[in-house]
Design an enzyme around this catalytic site. Structure first.
Site, short mmCIF file in Angstrom:
data_model
loop_
_atom_site.label_atom_id
_atom_site.label_comp_id
_atom_site.label_asym_id
_atom_site.label_seq_id
_atom_site.Cartn_x
_atom_site.Cartn_y
_atom_site.Cartn_z
N GLU A 98 0.88 -1.17 0.00
CA GLU A 98 0.00 0.00 0.00
C GLU A 98 0.92 1.22 0.00
O GLU A 98 1.86 1.28 0.80
CB GLU A 98 -0.88 0.03 1.26
N ARG A 141 6.04 -12.75 9.31
CA ARG A 141 6.76 -11.53 8.99
C ARG A 141 8.10 -11.52 9.72
O ARG A 141 8.31 -12.21 10.71
CB ARG A 141 5.94 -10.32 9.37
N LYS A 170 4.99 0.22 10.30
CA LYS A 170 5.01 1.50 9.59
C LYS A 170 4.62 2.64 10.53
O LYS A 170 5.18 3.72 10.46
CB LYS A 170 3.98 1.46 8.45
#
Length: 567
Positions: free
Chosen positions: A42, A270, A280
């Site tokens: 994104e 992850r 983020k």
RNA sequence: UGACCUAUGGUGUAAUGGUAACACAGCUGGUUUUGGUCCAGUCGUUCUAGGUUCGAGUCCUGGUAGGUCAGCCA
């Protein structure tokens, strides 16, 4: 056995991770002739090393199985997304050395198709317009252990739903007034199946579609369909989407046409790195609250930060290979990352001598005003990198820490009366220590052995220590930025009752302003990497000026001596 | 106390029913004109309790621990 067969055997032996096993099964069974993967960021922030793992995984799979890998921006939320991020992501992927299949893609390219499918689902009685508020929807969704309750909109007629959805699209309603929901199961044990929202109203400007739309599809309704449109065979994402998979499959089930490729979602764990944070949101906080200088601050685990720090794409790929791919939660030792970059830089970095905290020494028996140029190896790991010459003269600098007035036998650097080798030059002996009135050492008076030129004495006399040095009159002044880990805690964001910023290492950056480099360094090019002998690996910062050179320390050399000092 | 997922050295990852392997870190030593590199050695009752089997890290059952999910974020 030829080299080639040895290599092939070695490759065959390499164990497959669980995703590679799935892919090989799918190829062997004939399910897919060719695989297509994708990297779907994104554009709402900068990429970090966790994304690098995903990029390397997805593009690596494409290369390994001679398939394709798409780059697609998942841009379904216009209020968070921006072209600034698109650009940085593109740069990062390219820097890692990957080229995507065809054009860069955007989920927003599929908005028309997505809308048509939504209408189709309404017609099938599988979606409806709900006019509950966000709070109501949330309250009526129930909890993991209590089923949700249906809203009145759930029983609307197909005609009314179609009319309402069209009016949503036409902008007749305000933000939040209505949503389109999938009609699945309000009592499903999987929360994601309790009539998830497919479309919400946002009168917002989109970075690509401008003001064309005021309704935007949600991730769950967009991602699988985008995969489907692109013919993705294996849609690889992180573990937190595991619970979404039934929904991913549900949407696909209802729009699927025979003969097309049905993508399969596969989840992996992850990356977490010790002594840093990876979300983020938290990285953005570090930037906004000025704990770091920006997204590309060399202390940041962002790809742009690592790049500026001096990491190579190759080292990141080796790192990704070493950490593997699995479904278990993990925290990788940052040591492994450092090992990966050291290993690569050791092979490729030009050696150079730089004194970071200079201590002046005078060679009392060396002729005044004279100098000579001595050959030095550019990289002992790669003789093809050749040699250069370094100037030697009467006044030199060595590292302050390389001299100790009162040293034990374990210290084999310079001490009073002791002899050491100056790398590529001569043996020198320290005869006198000069101090100022405060007792600080200001200078060392030494003598050199002219017969030891090059660094070996013809009488076979051995010397334990070898020091780096720089000739004072030839020295180039440079600055060095030394980075340490950004956090003092191994997992700064693992505490429920403490904020991760409490663990910030206030000494993560120190600047050495008075460094003396051998003249060779003057010709360093921007972003060129070096090993400063006995110290570490450094890169000329991208914003360095020719008359004020600034180097970033990528990583120190391994130092087994330092560890012993503190024993 | 719902559903889904995970559990192997300090950290990761393998072992696909048949001697628990590899890397990093640590520690010991050796080589060395970088206390770097390189080389050698060293470090485990595979979460637990049962079961299946000639044989289980692997399969089955129960437990325990951890993770994810109740955004109109992705």
């Amino acid at each position: 056995m030829t080299d080639k067969t040895i290599k092939e055997n070695a490759e065959e032996k390499k164990p497959l991770n669980f995703i590679e096993q799935i892919i090989e099964e799918d190829i062997n069974s004939g399910k897919h002739k060719e695989i297509i993967t994708r990297f779907p960021p994104e554009p709402n922030g900068y990429l970090h090393i966790g994304h690098a793992k995903s990029i390397i995984l997805n593009f690596g799979l494409g290369e390994r199985y001679k398939g394709k890998t798409n780059l697609r921006f998942d841009d379904t939320n216009p209020v968070k997304e921006d072209v600034e991020y698109v650009d940085s992501i593109l740069e990062d992927v390219k820097w890692l050395g990957y080229d995507w299949n065809g054009d860069v893609r955007f989920a927003s390219d599929y908005f028309d198709q997505l809308y048509d499918w939504a209408v189709m689902l309404i017609k099938k009685g599988l979606a409806y317009v709900d006019d509950q508020s966000g709070e109501e929807i949330s309250a009526n969704r129930g909890t993991p252990s209590k089923p949700g309750t249906s809203s009145s909109g759930r029983n609307r007629s197909i005609e009314e739903n179609i009319d309402l959805f069209e009016r949503m699209k036409n902008g007749e309603f305000k933000d939040g007034e209505k949503v389109l929901r999938a009609k699945i199961d309000m009592s499903s044990p999987n929360m994601h199946m309790r009539d998830p929202v497919m479309y919400r109203i946002k009168h917002a400007h989109h970075h690509r579609t401008g003001n064309k739309w005021c309704i935007y599809p949600m991730y769950d309704y967009t991602h699988g369909q985008s995969d489907y449109i692109e013919g993705i065979t294996h849609s690889i994402c992180t573990l937190e989407f595991e619970n979404h998979r039934p929904l991913y499959d549900w949407f696909l089930e209802h729009i699927y046409e025979t003969g097309k490729t049905k993508p399969r979602q596969i989840e992996f764990a992850r990356l977490n790195l010790s002594y840093t944070v990876m979300s983020k949101r938290k990285l953005a906080q570090l930037v906004e609250e000025k704990y770091v200088s920006g997204w590309d601050d060399p202390r940041m685990p962002t790809i742009s930060g690592l790049r500026r720090r001096g990491f190579t794409p190759e080292s990141l790929k080796v790192f990704a290979e070493k950490i593997g791919v699995a479904k278990r939660e993990n925290i990788i030792d940052v040591d492994l990352l450092e090992f990966s970059i050291r290993e690569h830089l050791n092979k490729i970095a030009q050696r150079v001598m730089v004194v970071q905290e200079p201590l002046k020494i005078t060679i009392t028996n060396y002729p005044e005003g004279e100098s000579e140029w001595l050959p030095a190896v550019n990289n002992p790991e790669d003789v093809s990198m050749g040699e250069r010459e370094v100037p030697f003269s009467k006044t030199l600098y060595i590292e302050q820490e390389d001299f100790l007035e009162e040293a034990d036998k374990k210290f084999f650097r310079l001490k009073p009366g002791g002899e050491v080798r100056l790398r590529y030059a001569y043996f020198i002996k320290c005869n006198e220590v000069v101090k100022d009135k405060n007792g600080n050492i200001t200078e060392l008076l030494c003598t050199y052995d002219p017969l030891s030129k090059g660094g070996n004495s013809p009488d076979g006399r051995k010397v334990k220590g070898t020091l780096h040095w720089v000739s004072a009159e030839h020295a180039v002044d440079i600055q060095i930025k030394q980075y340490d880990r950004l956090f003092n805690d191994e997992a700064p964001d693992s505490y429920k009752d403490r904020n991760f910023t409490e663990f910030i290492n206030l000494e993560s950056l120190s600047v050495a302003k008075n460094c003396k480099a051998e003249p060779y360094l003057k010709q360093a090019k921007q972003c060129e990497r070096f090993q400063f002998e006995r110290k570490g690996y450094y890169i000329l910062d991208k914003e360095s000026k020719h008359d004020n050179m600034v180097f970033n320390r990528t990583v120190t050399l391994k130092d087994s001596w330092k560890n012993k000092i503190f024993l």
